[in-house]
Structures are given as structure tokens and as C-alpha cells.
Design a protein around this motif. Structure first.
Motif, PDB file in Angstrom:
ATOM      1  N   CYS A  30       0.829  -1.206   0.000  1.00  0.00           N
ATOM      2  CA  CYS A  30       0.000   0.000   0.000  1.00  0.00           C
ATOM      3  C   CYS A  30       0.863   1.256   0.000  1.00  0.00           C
ATOM      4  N   ILE A  31       1.782   1.352   0.945  1.00  0.00           N
ATOM      5  CA  ILE A  31       2.565   2.585   1.050  1.00  0.00           C
ATOM      6  C   ILE A  31       3.583   2.701  -0.086  1.00  0.00           C
ATOM      7  N   TYR A  32       4.136   1.557  -0.525  1.00  0.00           N
ATOM      8  CA  TYR A  32       5.104   1.612  -1.622  1.00  0.00           C
ATOM      9  C   TYR A  32       4.441   2.122  -2.897  1.00  0.00           C
ATOM     10  N   ASN A  33       3.286   1.559  -3.235  1.00  0.00           N
ATOM     11  CA  ASN A  33       2.605   1.979  -4.462  1.00  0.00           C
ATOM     12  C   ASN A  33       2.073   3.404  -4.352  1.00  0.00           C
ATOM     13  N   PHE A  34       1.645   3.779  -3.163  1.00  0.00           N
ATOM     14  CA  PHE A  34       1.172   5.155  -2.956  1.00  0.00           C
ATOM     15  C   PHE A  34       2.294   6.157  -3.221  1.00  0.00           C
ATOM     16  N   VAL A  35       3.443   5.926  -2.596  1.00  0.00           N
ATOM     17  CA  VAL A  35       4.562   6.846  -2.762  1.00  0.00           C
ATOM     18  C   VAL A  35       5.120   6.786  -4.184  1.00  0.00           C
ATOM     19  N   ALA A  36       5.276   5.572  -4.722  1.00  0.00           N
ATOM     20  CA  ALA A  36       5.819   5.424  -6.076  1.00  0.00           C
ATOM     21  C   ALA A  36       4.930   6.071  -7.125  1.00  0.00           C
ATOM     22  N   SER A  37       3.612   5.994  -6.928  1.00  0.00           N
ATOM     23  CA  SER A  37       2.672   6.501  -7.931  1.00  0.00           C
ATOM     24  C   SER A  37       2.369   7.985  -7.779  1.00  0.00           C
ATOM     25  N   PHE A  38       2.416   8.505  -6.544  1.00  0.00           N
ATOM     26  CA  PHE A  38       1.864   9.840  -6.311  1.00  0.00           C
ATOM     27  C   PHE A  38       2.851  10.891  -5.826  1.00  0.00           C
ATOM     28  N   PHE A  39       4.030  10.504  -5.376  1.00  0.00           N
ATOM     29  CA  PHE A  39       4.920  11.522  -4.800  1.00  0.00           C
ATOM     30  C   PHE A  39       5.352  12.538  -5.853  1.00  0.00           C
ATOM     31  N   MET A  40       5.755  12.063  -7.032  1.00  0.00           N
ATOM     32  CA  MET A  40       6.146  13.006  -8.085  1.00  0.00           C
ATOM     33  C   MET A  40       4.965  13.848  -8.543  1.00  0.00           C
ATOM     34  N   ILE A  41       3.788  13.237  -8.609  1.00  0.00           N
ATOM     35  CA  ILE A  41       2.587  13.980  -9.000  1.00  0.00           C
ATOM     36  C   ILE A  41       2.268  15.045  -7.965  1.00  0.00           C
ATOM     37  N   TYR A  42       2.420  14.696  -6.679  1.00  0.00           N
ATOM     38  CA  TYR A  42       2.174  15.674  -5.616  1.00  0.00           C
ATOM     39  C   TYR A  42       3.181  16.823  -5.695  1.00  0.00           C
ATOM     40  N   LEU A  43       4.444  16.489  -5.883  1.00  0.00           N
ATOM     41  CA  LEU A  43       5.475  17.528  -5.932  1.00  0.00           C
ATOM     42  C   LEU A  43       5.248  18.490  -7.093  1.00  0.00           C
ATOM     43  N   THR A  44       4.851  17.963  -8.249  1.00  0.00           N
ATOM     44  CA  THR A  44       4.659  18.824  -9.429  1.00  0.00           C
ATOM     45  C   THR A  44       3.310  19.532  -9.420  1.00  0.00           C
ATOM     46  N   GLY A  45       2.252  18.825  -8.962  1.00  0.00           N
ATOM     47  CA  GLY A  45       0.901  19.387  -9.059  1.00  0.00           C
ATOM     48  C   GLY A  45       0.437  20.175  -7.866  1.00  0.00           C
ATOM     49  N   VAL A  46       1.020  19.935  -6.687  1.00  0.00           N
ATOM     50  CA  VAL A  46       0.577  20.631  -5.468  1.00  0.00           C
ATOM     51  C   VAL A  46       1.690  21.491  -4.885  1.00  0.00           C
ATOM     52  N   ALA A  47       2.880  20.913  -4.758  1.00  0.00           N
ATOM     53  CA  ALA A  47       3.993  21.658  -4.173  1.00  0.00           C
ATOM     54  C   ALA A  47       4.604  22.669  -5.144  1.00  0.00           C
ATOM     55  N   GLY A  48       4.282  22.557  -6.436  1.00  0.00           N
ATOM     56  CA  GLY A  48       4.746  23.536  -7.420  1.00  0.00           C
ATOM     57  C   GLY A  48       6.206  23.377  -7.821  1.00  0.00           C
ATOM     58  N   ILE A  49       6.712  22.143  -7.861  1.00  0.00           N
ATOM     59  CA  ILE A  49       8.094  21.871  -8.221  1.00  0.00           C
ATOM     60  C   ILE A  49       8.123  21.238  -9.613  1.00  0.00           C
ATOM     61  N   ASN A  50       9.062  21.662 -10.456  1.00  0.00           N
ATOM     62  CA  ASN A  50       9.084  21.136 -11.829  1.00  0.00           C
ATOM     63  C   ASN A  50       9.453  19.662 -11.849  1.00  0.00           C
TER      64      ASN A  50
END
Length: 473
Positions: A22-42
Motif C-alpha cells: 500500500c505505502i510503496y505503491n502510494f509513494v511510487a505513484s503519487f509523490f512526483m505527482i504531488y510535488l509537481t501538481g501541489v507543491a509547485g516543483i518542476n
């Protein structure tokens, strides 16, 4: 039939795999999306953050693997680390998905730190947990059964790790909550799943460990030089080399696939969260249906042949679909199901393949180093994942993906297809070729166990040396 006590151990072990997936797939799938789409990082910088955080796990895995092998405690060698991870890992998950209002430079430092904390705690759980499986199940087919049950729980965890965020994000935003708050609630829910599974694993696997005797405590044996000498010994083993190369190719395939899947679905197919979630539900349901089939096939044919068939079939089919062109929802579902066959096969049986190397180590070096073996394969997987994530970030940045636009240029569409379909499929083909030469089979493993017994008893075992040599030379 597994006895009642054995059933409890197997189920307890499987709970841990559910939360880990659960946590591996969550982080693997969404961390980059969160950083680019919410945190505003390229995207390229987000890939760098992710890679740096991942690299921390390599150091943590090396240390934890050695420490857990050397731990002498009335609560066990492995389980205390599982409890520590159960308490602290949920906190690190929430920190990773908390939207801080810092300048860019401080924001980068914050997310690297949060990511490092997560991956350190991931290693604190994963290395002792993986080693524990080899102690709970000692037979060739018993290990297949244990990992198959764990894989079933893991698929449920995978479903939660991917679908729960998508559905909860959509629901909360439809209720008027902002994106940051929605992500905070998602991280909180994933943290609860993490704690629950880890805690059940810790609680139900009591008395399942091998009590290691004569643990050496002098500082020389525990030095860093000795640690790396132990690793070099293991890397000299023929099956270890082959299994690690196999893992390299599969990890490349899986990382390309998992990190680009949402980008492909959202920008190439322009799907909303509910449609994306449906594809993942179909994938997990198909994987669950495959699990008993993979178990039976592995018991009948052996783990090596099953893995070879799965990788080559999925890889070749993926290349064909890429050449034909995936341009709609239904063909994408077919591709995801094909990849799921390889993915389910690997996650279900790969650890069992590494478990079988433990007895090779015991025969050659008179040592059982479950933690070191788990550590090496984890470190290799992490390094390959970090490098692959960096490549994905660079390719997306070069293609100039517009995260705020629904219509993307032809270069973006082509790049996402390359990352999501072609690159994973090519790597699966190479993985299939490599695992086909893995030297440990059921027959040879049974010979190995007999030889170990004779060796421990001080009796002659020369009649088995020819078969043993096929595995170690």
C-alpha cells in the motif's frame, strides 16, 4: 495443510506485505505527482528529490540488514524493527504529503528530508520483514505458498495505495475542500493502513523466527569493512548474481510503468480520476485471479520456469501493442492486464527465489545471512529505481509536459507512450532471458537440503557434489 500455528504465522506475515504494498505503491505513484501538481516543483527537480530520498534507503538497508542478522533480543531478531516502523512510518508519510509554504530552496530541502525519513523507515521494516519470511517458511514449495498468500494481501494493499487516493481526492475536492487539505487526508488514511498492517504482522508472527546461536559481538566482526566483505562473499555466488541482474531488469520495467501510468492516463487518454481508478481496480482484480494460477504453475513447473514464461510473454505482447499503437481506453486495459501478469509473478515469487539462496550461502560459507541477502537485493532495487525515476523526470521535462493543460503536443504523447509501454516491455524481455538461466530448481534444492544435513552431521556427501556444483559454479 498448514497447521494452526503455521496458518497464524503465514497470515500475520501476509498482513505486513499488504501494508508495505500500500505505502510503496502510494509513494511510487503519487509523490512526483504531488510535488509537481501541489507543491509547485518542476518535473526534473521532483525526480531529483525522489531519487535522492530513495538513495537513502540503500544506506539504511545495508545497516539494518547487518544489524538485524546480529540482533540478540528476547523479542526476536526481526520483529522489533517491524514494531518501530509501525509507529514511525505513518508520521513520515504524512510529512511527505504536507504542503509547506516555503521558498523553493527550503521546500526542496523539506521534501528531501521527509522522503529520506520515509525510505529509512521503509528499510527498517522491509529488510527484517523479508528476512523473516525465509525463517517462517523453510521448504522450496512452502516459500512459494507463503509468498503467494502475502501477494494476495499485497494486491489488496496495492488497490488501497492507488485507488484510495484517487477516489478520496475527487470526493473531497467535490465537497469544496482545497487540494492541499485533500492530500493531507489521503496521507492520514494511508498512514492508518500502514500502522494497522505492520502492527498485525508484528503481533501475529511471534515465535516464528529462527533463534540465531553464537552471534558474534566483537567490534571487528561488526566493522564496516567486514560488512562489505560479507556482501562480496554473497555476490560471488552464481545464483545471487543472476537473481540480482533479473531484479535490475524487472525493477526498470516496473518503475517506468508505475511512475508514468497516471501521466499516460491523464494526458494521453485524458481520463478523469474515476476512470483511472477503474483501470487500477481491473488490474488488481485480474492480479488476484492470477495469484492461485501462478502458485499452482510455480509448484508444478518450478519458480524459474514460471518467471521466465511470465516475463517473456508480457514483454513480447507489450512490444507488439506499442508497435500497433495504444490509443484508447480498452486497449490500455489489455496492456495493463498483460503487465499485471509479469508484475504479479515477480512480486509473488521473487523473494522466494532469493530465499533459496540462503541455503547456498549456508553450504558454501557455513553462514545463514537472511538479512544481508534481503539487504543486497533491496539496495540493488532501490538504486535502479532511483536512476529510473531520474530518467523519467528528465524525459518528461524534455518533452515539456504541461501539467495544467489537457491537450498535449505530439512529443509529450510519444514520450509518455515510450515510458509507459515500450521501455517496460523491453526490460521484461531481458528479465525473462536472465531468469531462464537461474540454476536453483526444486530437484537441486532438495539435494542441497540433504547435503546440508549430511554436512552438519559430519557424514560423506560427495555423491551430491556434482549437482551442488551446478548451482554454485
Amino acid at each position: 495443510m498448514i497447521r494452526e500455528r503455521g496458518s497464524k504465522l503465514y497470515v500475520g506475515y501476509a498482513f505486513g506485505n499488504g501494508s508495505e504494498a500500500c505505502i510503496y505503491n502510494f509513494v511510487a505513484s503519487f509523490f512526483m505527482i504531488y510535488l509537481t501538481g501541489v507543491a509547485g516543483i518542476n518535473a526534473q527537480l521532483a525526480g531529483t528529490i525522489t531519487s535522492i530520498a530513495l538513495l537513502t534507503e540503500t544506506v539504511a538497508s545495508i545497516v539494518i540488514g547487518k544489524i538485524s542478522d546480529k540482533t540478540s533480543c528476547k523479542y526476536g531478531r526481526r520483529r522489533p524493527y517491524i514494531l518501530v516502523a509501525a509507529i514511525l512510518a505513518p508520521i513520515s508519510i504524512f510529512a511527505m504529503f504536507y504542503n509547506v509554504r516555503f521558498p523553493l530552496s527550503l521546500k526542496v530541502v523539506y521534501y528531501i528530508t521527509a522522503g529520506m525519513a520515509f525510505w529509512i523507515l521503509y528499510a527498517v521494516f522491509y529488510i527484517p520483514y523479508t528476512a523473516l519470511g525465509a525463517e517462517i517458511a523453510k521448504g522450496y514449495d512452502d516459500r512459494t505458498k507463503l509468498r503467494s498468500l502475502a501477494r494476495g494481501f499485497g494486491l489488496v494493499g496495492t488497490l488501497l495505495g492507488f485507488n484510495l487516493p484517487l477516489l478520496l481526492l475527487q470526493f473531497l475536492q467535490e465537497q469544496g475542500f482545497n487540494k492541499s487539505f485533500a492530500w493531507h487526508m489521503v496521507a492520514l488514511m494511508i498512514g492508518i493502513v500502514c500502522f494497522s498492517g505492520y502492527f498485525f504482522c508484528w503481533n501475529l508472527t511471534r515465535n516464528g523466527e529462527i533463534q540465531q546461536l553464537n552471534i558474534e559481538k566483537n567490534t571487528t566482526r561488526n566493522s564496516i569493512m567486514t560488512m562489505f566483505y560479507d556482501f562480496l562473499e554473497l555476490l560471488k555466488l552464481k545464483p545471487m548474481k543472476i537473481a540480482l541482474i533479473y531484479k535490475v531488469f524487472f525493477t526498470c520495467a516496473f518503475t517506468f510503468f508505475s511512475t508514468s501510468m497516471i501521466f499516460f492516463l491523464q494526458f494521453n487518454l485524458q481520463l478523469k480520476n474515476d476512470k483511472t481508478a477503474t483501470i487500477y481496480v481491473i488490474s488488481v482484480a485480474f492480479s488476484l485471479a492470477l495469484t492461485p494460477f501462478i502458485t499452482k504453475t510455480a509448484i508444478k513447473l518450478g519458480k524459474k520456469k514460471q518467471q521466465t514464461i511470465a516475463m517473456l510473454f508480457s514483454g513480447v505482447c507489450g512490444i507488439i501493442l506499442y508497435l500497433l499503437g495504444i490509443c484508447n481506453y480498452y486497449i490500455t486495459i489489455i496492456y495493463v492486464m498483460i503487465f499485471s501478469f509479469a508484475q504479479t509473478s515477480f512480486w509473488q515469487l521473487s523473494n522466494a527465489i532469493f530465499y533459496d539462496i540462503i541455503e547456498i550461502d549456508e553450504f558454501v560459507y557455513d553462514k545463514r545471512r537472511e538479512g544481508d541477502i534481503s539487504c543486497i537485493q533491496s539496495v540493488v532495487g532501490t538504486l535502479v529505481t532511483a536512476a529510473t525515476v531520474q530518467i523519467v523526470g528528465m524525459l518528461i521535462e524534455i518533452a515539456q509536459l504541461n501539467l495544467n493543460g489537457s491537450n498535449q503536443g505530439p512529443l509529450v504523447v510519444k514520450t509518455l507512450s515510450l515510458i509507459f509501454i515500450l521501455l517496460p516491455s523491453i526490460n521484461l524481455v531481458f528479465a525473462g532471458i536472465i531468469i531462464s538461466i537461474f540454476p536453483i530448481t526444486r530437484t537441486r534444492f532438495e539435494v542441497l537440503l540433504k547435503t546440508l544435513m549430511l554436512k552438519k552431521e559430519g557424514r560423506n556427501y560427495q555423491c551430491y557434489i556434482k549437482e551442488i556444483d551446478k548451482m554454485i559454479r
